[in-house]
Scaffold this motif. Sequence first.
Motif: not given
Length: 515
Positions: A435-455
């Motif tokens: 859970q913890d390792l996959p969830n955090e990796t997934s969160f960072l992937r999603n955050f990177d996509a969100f940040r790229a979209g904002i930028e």
Amino acid sequence: MSVQFSGAVSVFHDRRLPETAAPAGYAALIDAYKLPVPIPRTLSAIGTKHRVIEQGGWRIYTPRHAPEASLEGHLTFALKNEGLDLAVLKRLFLAVKEGEIAELVRQKPTGLYTRRIWFLYEWLLGRELKLPPADKVSYVDAVDTDLQFGGTGENSARHRVRNNLPGTPEFCPLVFKSAALNEFIAQDWKERARAVVSEVPKDLLARTAAFLLLKDSKSSYVIEGERPPQDRIQRWGRAIGEAGRAPLDEQEFLRLQNIVIGDERFVKMGFRQEGGFVGEHDRDTQRPIPDHIDARHEDIASLMAGLIAFDHSAENDLDPIIAAAVLAFGFVYIHPFEDGNGRIHRYLMHHVLARRGFNPAGLHFPVSSAILDRITEYKTVLESYSSRLLPCVQWEATQKGNVTVLNDTADFYRFFDATPHAEFLYECVRQTIEQDLPNETSFLRNFDAFRAGIESMIDMPERTLNNLFGFLRQNQGRLSKRARENEFAELTEDEVAKIEQLYADSFGQSGALSD
């Protein structure tokens, strides 16, 4: 020494039997020799039915399993069916005359069980019986590996016994091969962790590892009921990140305590020079109400030497998670420091897993975070031994509201059944991998996509972007009226709509759930 073995009973040391039966093995020996020891988690007795019953901490055997009502009979029954309880065995060997043990060996010099009894007597007590070396017969293991986990083994030619005990006479907790542990080991979580990591790009894995390290450090303080400043959390996180790089020694323990304790004004640093306990004080009298009593301060040097020797046994082929549980929970029961024991106890889990190559390179599983999620179970596991140890400790209160231990208790910290502790730690490690390792990796992937979209839409500083994300996460993906009128008043209605859609596309519900 003439002893009387009791017949059938319905209650033994305040523990009810599933049916009236005669204590056997360790139960019979504890009763007959009045041994002041922690009662084993599972006891044996001989019943009248022709099937074995396991219920309420008892294993009721059939009449055909009944041992001879003698020292040799019950000792042999215990070694054959119940494995090793080194605390009981040592107290038993101290209670009987050495001539009685020597006579058992003389009567059956080639016997599998008598040779094990002979070896264990000399190993535990550190003195030799007046017996010639054993004849050249096949070696037998000291630890029956059908019942308990053992080490690699070193032959003792004197007894023709392979010493596969995983520790030394100064520190040697044991773990039973329970169904849960056998299943965990068969699932090969070390390889599963590597499989999960292999799918993560290196840069993303480095960020994941850094976040999990910080999460673990913070959780370890929260478990102790502390809310330290961020710099202390980060400092302890850096220490965890270095876990396993060097073997333990006394100076390393002192270094770790210095890192853990932020304010030394009210804490006596170093190993305790007085008693200690975990529990409360009576509100009116300030008399101690212990849930656990620590090892006597006079015994700390010997106990810690044994614990350090256990860590140094790199050739020991104990499963890494089982070894981590033995070392870490052994430390926390000893409680060698006035303060900082809990956090160092959890650090030791990281230390063993890293040192024995369980962790993928550069990654430390957030074990403390998993423990925090299972805090009630964690306390139950700690009490699984403390509750059986406490009745064996004779103590009196000091004027300062501390405790002084009046009897010799060192063996109870050297030798205990760490099976529940190993099962619990395996559950925690499984959670971090699944859970913890996959969830955090997934969160960072999603955050990177969100940040790229904002930028791609707006030129926004990193701090402002993080603030925007925080508002969205707190409000289920919507920018609140207050935020739109204050911090983000410059955004147009169209931009707000696009940002909220971008958040939904990137996270769905996961952004709200991430830590």
